[in-house]
Design an enzyme around this catalytic site. Structure first.
Site, PDB file in Angstrom:
ATOM      1  N   LYS A 188      91.537 -31.583 -67.920  1.00 57.81           N
ATOM      2  CA  LYS A 188      90.604 -32.689 -67.708  1.00 57.81           C
ATOM      3  C   LYS A 188      89.206 -32.182 -67.354  1.00 57.81           C
ATOM      4  O   LYS A 188      88.381 -32.926 -66.816  1.00 57.81           O
ATOM      5  CB  LYS A 188      91.129 -33.611 -66.597  1.00 57.81           C
ATOM      6  CG  LYS A 188      92.500 -34.222 -66.902  1.00 57.81           C
ATOM      7  CD  LYS A 188      93.078 -34.981 -65.720  1.00 57.81           C
ATOM      8  CE  LYS A 188      94.529 -35.377 -65.989  1.00 57.81           C
ATOM      9  NZ  LYS A 188      95.184 -35.949 -64.796  1.00 57.81           N
TER      10      LYS A 188
ATOM     11  N   PRO B 122      89.558 -40.484 -65.947  1.00 57.67           N
ATOM     12  CA  PRO B 122      89.552 -39.568 -67.057  1.00 57.67           C
ATOM     13  C   PRO B 122      90.786 -38.731 -67.072  1.00 57.67           C
ATOM     14  O   PRO B 122      91.011 -37.883 -66.213  1.00 57.67           O
ATOM     15  CB  PRO B 122      88.313 -38.754 -66.898  1.00 57.67           C
ATOM     16  CG  PRO B 122      87.467 -39.522 -65.944  1.00 57.67           C
ATOM     17  CD  PRO B 122      88.367 -40.418 -65.236  1.00 57.67           C
ATOM     18  N   GLU B 123      91.546 -39.008 -68.058  1.00 60.02           N
ATOM     19  CA  GLU B 123      92.674 -38.140 -68.382  1.00 60.02           C
ATOM     20  C   GLU B 123      92.282 -37.419 -69.668  1.00 60.02           C
ATOM     21  O   GLU B 123      91.147 -37.557 -70.115  1.00 60.02           O
ATOM     22  CB  GLU B 123      93.948 -38.982 -68.552  1.00 60.02           C
ATOM     23  CG  GLU B 123      94.240 -39.823 -67.311  1.00 60.02           C
ATOM     24  CD  GLU B 123      95.482 -40.684 -67.414  1.00 60.02           C
ATOM     25  OE1 GLU B 123      96.451 -40.254 -68.064  1.00 60.02           O
ATOM     26  OE2 GLU B 123      95.490 -41.776 -66.840  1.00 60.02           O
TER      27      GLU B 123
ATOM     28  N   ARG C 109     101.886 -43.156 -56.523  1.00 59.81           N
ATOM     29  CA  ARG C 109     100.964 -43.803 -57.454  1.00 59.81           C
ATOM     30  C   ARG C 109     101.524 -45.116 -57.936  1.00 59.81           C
ATOM     31  O   ARG C 109     102.737 -45.269 -58.108  1.00 59.81           O
ATOM     32  CB  ARG C 109     100.721 -42.906 -58.688  1.00 59.81           C
ATOM     33  CG  ARG C 109     100.383 -41.469 -58.390  1.00 59.81           C
ATOM     34  CD  ARG C 109      99.070 -41.294 -57.686  1.00 59.81           C
ATOM     35  NE  ARG C 109      97.956 -41.830 -58.459  1.00 59.81           N
ATOM     36  CZ  ARG C 109      97.315 -41.168 -59.428  1.00 59.81           C
ATOM     37  NH1 ARG C 109      97.668 -39.959 -59.731  1.00 59.81           N
ATOM     38  NH2 ARG C 109      96.322 -41.726 -60.077  1.00 59.81           N
TER      39      ARG C 109
END
Length: 289
Positions: A58, A2-3, A278
DNA sequence: CACTTGACCTGTCCGC
DNA sequence: TGCGGACAGGTCAAGT
């Protein structure tokens, strides 16, 4: 998940589904997911009605009639899914019947309403959390005090955007974009997508990015996240909205998880590298160091 | 302060 | 079909 776009989609769904419903039960199966005391839950949550559902960065905030708020972070694999067994709401979508499958192994918190419907907080990896705190105290939370501005607000300008990065001049642009104290809501998917759009290599130092490039990046961040909201967010793995349905932004992604496929702009093969710890997707031709 | 790295968890996928 | 390791949408608390 979830962004920003996914959280926004969940928030919008909850606003359609749970406003004015009255909470009758709260079942917690993991103290880390929902650390509040039973006393607080019984005192300030049970018997209350849902007044509003909001989003900041968020984080989702569910305001209750008791002047308490459920503050929720979905982290990587959190879901908030509404199911009404009485009206069979949530049943019949592809590959899944939520009516039958929830609660499941990943269900951490079940909020029951007095009409028999339920809101499930599911979280496979247990990174997410739900906290019940006084509505007036939400803005005093460490996260809320430190988090940067909302990039989709109409009055958030390109100049604003660029100014937020001066503090992070000696790190790479991807790490800075992911830093929630710089700009709220950008995560790994939309960082990669917007850097590709602006033709900026994610390893470039913030201090070396030109004003023109910042302007492009500003426009890309907003365009990409607005498109994603329109598509109901990205379902990379676990994400579903408040009705248990997937988002379709991944069908429109230009680089994220598209390694080995051609760049939509120049047909060069997209590669996956590591930046800021990442997984990072770039076109090595369009995005040069 | 700014910056980097590892930790928090469970599940899945990939190579042997 | 098993087993080890890498990796997954995000923050934090530590370290330098």
């Amino acid at each position: 998940m979830p962004e920003l776009p996914e959280v926004e989609t969940v928030k919008n769904g909850l606003n359609r589904l749970i406003i004015d419903r009255k909470i009758s039960t709260a079942v917690n199966d993991n103290p880390k997911s929902f650390p509040n005391s039973i006393y607080d839950v019984e005192q300030f949550m049970i018997g209350s009605t849902i007044k509003d559902v909001r989003r900041r960065a968020k984080v989702i905030m569910i305001d209750l009639s008791t002047e308490y708020t459920l503050v929720i972070h979905l982290k990587m694999t959190g879901q908030l899914v509404f199911v009404d067994k009485a009206t069979r709401f949530g049943a019949g979508h592809p590959n899944d019947s939520l009516i039958d499958s929830l609660p499941d192994k990943s269900t951490r918190v079940t909020i029951g309403f007095d009409d028999g419907s339920d809101l499930y907080f599911n979280d496979q990896r247990k990174f997410g959390w739900v906290k019940l705190i006084p509505t007036l105290a939400v803005s005093d939370m460490d996260f809320m005090k430190k988090v940067g501005p909302e990039p989709l607000e109409p009055d958030f300008t390109s100049e604003h955007f660029m100014a937020r990065f001066t503090r992070r001049a000696r790190t790479n642009i991807k790490a800075a974009l992911l830093d929630q104290t710089v700009i709220a809501g950008v995560g790994n998917i939309y960082a990669d997508e917007s850097l590709w759009g602006a033709k900026i290599h994610p390893s470039r130092l913030v201090g070396d990015i030109t004003t023109g490039e910042f302007d492009k990046l500003y426009n890309e961040v907003r365009a990409v996240m607005n498109l994603s909201i329109e598509k109901g967010g990205s379902t990379n793995r676990n994400y579903v909205n408040a009705e248990g349905k997937k988002g379709s932004y991944m069908d429109f992604a230009r680089v994220f998880r598209r390694e080995g496929l051609p760049c939509p702009r120049c047909q060069t093969e997209i590669i996956k590298i590591k930046v800021a710890g990442r997984g990072t997707h770039i076109c090595p031709h369009c995005q040069q160091i």
